[in-house]
Design an enzyme around this catalytic site. Structure first.
Site, short mmCIF file in Angstrom:
data_model
loop_
_atom_site.label_atom_id
_atom_site.label_comp_id
_atom_site.label_asym_id
_atom_site.label_seq_id
_atom_site.Cartn_x
_atom_site.Cartn_y
_atom_site.Cartn_z
N LYS A 59 3.62 -3.92 -11.78
CA LYS A 59 4.64 -3.52 -12.75
C LYS A 59 5.61 -4.66 -13.03
O LYS A 59 5.93 -4.94 -14.19
CB LYS A 59 5.40 -2.29 -12.24
CG LYS A 59 4.57 -1.01 -12.21
CD LYS A 59 5.35 0.12 -11.55
CE LYS A 59 4.53 1.39 -11.48
NZ LYS A 59 5.29 2.50 -10.86
N SER A 75 8.84 -1.29 -9.01
CA SER A 75 8.85 -0.45 -7.82
C SER A 75 7.83 0.67 -7.96
O SER A 75 7.50 1.08 -9.07
CB SER A 75 10.25 0.13 -7.60
OG SER A 75 10.32 0.85 -6.37
N ASP A 76 7.35 1.13 -6.84
CA ASP A 76 6.42 2.26 -6.84
C ASP A 76 6.56 3.01 -5.52
O ASP A 76 6.89 2.41 -4.49
CB ASP A 76 4.97 1.80 -7.02
CG ASP A 76 4.05 2.96 -7.35
OD1 ASP A 76 4.07 3.40 -8.52
OD2 ASP A 76 3.36 3.44 -6.45
N GLN A 77 6.31 4.31 -5.59
CA GLN A 77 6.39 5.13 -4.38
C GLN A 77 5.15 5.99 -4.26
O GLN A 77 4.73 6.63 -5.24
CB GLN A 77 7.63 6.02 -4.41
CG GLN A 77 7.83 6.84 -3.14
CD GLN A 77 9.07 7.70 -3.22
OE1 GLN A 77 9.09 8.70 -3.92
NE2 GLN A 77 10.10 7.30 -2.51
N ALA A 112 7.70 0.77 -2.43
CA ALA A 112 7.49 -0.67 -2.55
C ALA A 112 8.37 -1.24 -3.66
O ALA A 112 8.70 -0.56 -4.64
CB ALA A 112 6.03 -0.97 -2.84
#
Length: 199
Positions: A59, A75-77, A112
């Site tokens: 991203k 960011s990613d979850q 992250a």
């Protein structure tokens, strides 16, 4: 006469998440928002932490290509239930199924973060795991909660910052905003490393 100070680089949040936008605004830095347009499909055999880290970096890189002078946050979850990734439910029935599987269990929310600036070649990433123990919820509690809060855009089908806190027995994290979607302690650290003054 001294040289003028360089202007700070623009800051871009590579996310369409309203939760991340609200969290980043707490730092009182001006920023833009851009959709990263990244395929979030897990790779075969990809574990949740690796998936979250790969997507956060993808991203940030995707948005940095469109804003090469900017410092970009991605960011990613991914919710990790015993090694299985759980994403956003997207609807009521899927959320019911998720919470039934998670009740009485410890789920690790892998949040992250990546910061990228094409102009300077800066690239760094980190991950903030958050261990969450859910109560042994009965079906009526799950139904009441979902009807009240409708957290269908949240990994793991609950919002700890809202009524979802009532579903939990414990949260263990060294970066308290990570569970909401953006680990601000790590974000500040990486932004400073990229040359952004915080605060």
């Amino acid at each position: 006469m001294p040289d003028p100070l360089p202007l700070p680089r623009p800051l871009v949040l590579g996310s369409t998440s309203r939760y991340r936008r609200e969290l980043l605004s707490r730092l009182r830095l001006p920023f833009e928002v851009a959709a990263p347009e990244v395929d979030e499909t897990p790779l075969p055999g990809e574990v949740p932490a690796a998936l979250a880290a790969r997507l956060a970096l993808a991203k940030a890189r995707a948005v940095a290509r469109r804003f090469p002078a900017a410092v970009v946050i991605g960011s990613d979850q991914v919710a990790d239930l015993h090694g299985e990734p759980l994403g956003k439910p997207g609807g009521h029935d899927q959320a019911v199924a998720q919470l039934r599987r998670m009740r009485g269990q410890t789920v690790v929310f892998q949040t992250a973060l990546a910061v990228v600036c094409q102009a300077t070649g800066f690239e760094a990433h980190d991950i903030a795991p958050v261990r969450v123990r859910l109560r042994d919820l009965d079906d009526a509690e799950i139904e009441r909660y979902l009807r009240a809060e409708q957290p269908y855009d949240c990994a793991g089908s609950a919002k700890s910052e809202g009524l979802g806190i009532a579903l939990l027995d414990a949260i263990d994290s060294d970066d308290p905003t990570a569970l909401v979607g953006l680990p601000l302690i790590r974000t500040c650290r990486l932004l400073r490393a990229a040359g952004i003054a915080v605060p």
